[in-house]
Design an enzyme around this catalytic site. Structure first.
Site: not given
Ligand code: LLP
Length: 426
Positions: A327, A285-286, A241, A354-355, A283, A323, A383
């Site tokens: 987010y 991650g980021r 987290g 293409c957007e 745990e 991301r 991520y």
């Protein structure tokens, strides 16, 4: 030295006005390996991993959350530093094993584990499997799993993007408290070794307040378990987290401070309830891989679209970093050949997809970016590519690990042939 972004990896430096990482000039890396290119700085990875290991007690396990960036070389590096791995699919388990992670240091998650996943976890004889649903219990036992944690949902909201909060009431992850107690009871009945509890409140947290509340809550819950089951957790997994800064001025707690604050609270709360001290698992991650990488893009079209908007189009975008869209993350960027140069205006950095939503950075000051320039986007280690896609038939970028003037390819660039290899003639 000229002013440089704080959010760049530790080994970043400016040489003759140009950005270098791991002792290698960004433009050299781009010429040698092509763009877009994700560049991980080994020094940063090592120092963030060490910060966790140093702050955690000797019997703790720091399990890298593989989903942040599933990569065999990074897992191998972390395994060598004594870390474990948290995996949540068959694929992530395969990465962890291929990366030399010993099974006893692997924690298996998943809110909807398949029979294959349960069997693979049992066959590998992983250290812990995390029960996330009532029927995980008989299914895990039938598959031959031995030791489990039970993930509990505390009903705590955290200050992050709604898509990445997980501890709130109604979350698809974990079990509500009463159901978690029932799962522990059932697990013991069917012969599983119920080792402890798991909690993960959410991701990209920029202070320790919510996790500290989580730990307080968990102590109360552990006391409830003792009353209901005459059972207390020998292991407490506090999840991941901890967030990272993406732009200068954004503040994330230092790893050591975050871990220290959590541990102090845990000890306090456990003592208050007169519970036996548990072994603690983390745990992350980021916070282990996010700050270590920069993505290098080549600038193509520079287009003044209106009086207020000039686009700088790069050769990647939402296929290597979704991301900003998902987010709303705000990234920084530097033109690598003119680090510290004055911005001559505001630009919107867009990708090649293409957007219109394919925007990496909305309105950022840059020094007259032009075709051929390299743009470095920091804090893209977690991520980003791991959530990448092949939208528009775009092959995903290569990845290099840099250290002391050496670069190693740790994931080769995809080719169009790789994409076509999956196709059949129908
Ligand atoms: N443990 C569990 C059970 C998790 O679900 C997660 C992340 C972690 C650990 C690692 O959390 P971290 O330390 O990285 O915050 N794709 C989103 C993030 C999703 C996180 C999912 N679970 C993003 O790009 O922000």
């Amino acid at each position: 030295m000229r002013r440089m972004l704080d959010v760049l990896p530790e080994s970043a430096e400016v040489r003759d006005g140009a950005l270098a990482v791991g002792g290698l000039a960004a433009n050299e890396l781009a010429d040698r390996f092509g763009t877009p290119l994700v560049v991980y700085c080994e020094q940063t990875l090592r120092s963030d991993a060490r910060a966790y290991v140093d702050a955690a007690p000797a019997d703790a396990l720091v399990a890298y959350s593989v989903k942040a960036f599933p990569n065999v070389a990074l897992i191998r590096l972390f395994a060598g530093l004594g870390l474990g791995a948290d995996v949540s699919t068959l694929g992530e388990l395969a990465y962890a094993l291929r990366g030399g992670m010993t099974a006893d240091r692997i924690v298996v998650h998943g809110n909807n584990k398949s029979d294959d996943e349960l069997r693979a976890a049992a066959e590998a004889d992983v250290g812990l499997l995390v029960i996330d649903a009532a029927d995980d219990v008989p299914r895990a036992a039938a598959a031959g799993v031995r030791s489990v944690l039970v993930r509990v949902t505390p009903g705590i909201d955290v200050d992050t993007h709604p898509a990445i909060g997980t501890g709130y009431t109604g979350s698809k992850f974990g079990l509500p408290p009463d159901d978690a107690i029932e799962a522990i009871r059932r697990a013991r009945e069917v012969g599983l070794e119920a080792r402890g509890l798991h909690l993960h409140l959410g991701s990209q947290l920029l202070d320790a307040q919510a996790p500290r509340m989580g730990v307080d809550w968990l102590a109360g819950f552990a006391a409830e378990c003792r009353a209901a089951l005459e059972w207390t957790p020998a292991v407490v997994d506090v999840g991941g987290g901890l967030g990272i800064a993406h732009v200068d001025g954004e503040r994330a707690p230092a790893i050591g401070d975050f871990v220290g604050a959590l541990l102090a609270r845990l000890q306090h709360a456990w003592r208050l309830h007169d519970l036996p001290p548990p072994r603690v698992l983390f745990e992350p991650g980021r916070s282990l891989v996010g700050r270590a990488a920069v993505t290098l893009y080549r600038v193509g079209v520079v287009k003044r679209a209106s009086e207020s908007t000039t686009y700088v189009a790069v050769d990647g975008g939402m296929s290597d970093n979704p991301r900003p869209q998902l987010y709303g993350v705000r990234h920084a960027a530097v033109v690598t050949s003119r680090v510290g140069a004055e911005a001559d205006g505001q630009y919107t950095v867009c990708g090649k997809h293409c957007e219109s939503g394919d925007v990496l950075i909305e309105r950022i000051g840059l020094p007259a970016p032009r075709r051929g320039d390299l743009l470095a986007v920091p804090a893209t280690g977690a991520y980003t590519l791991g959530m990448g896609s092949n939208y528009n038939g775009v092959p995903r970028p290569g990845v290099v690990l840099v250290s002391r003037g050496e670069a190693r390819v740790i994931r080769r660039r995809e080719t169009v042939d790789d994409l076509l290899a999956l196709e059949t003639n129908g």
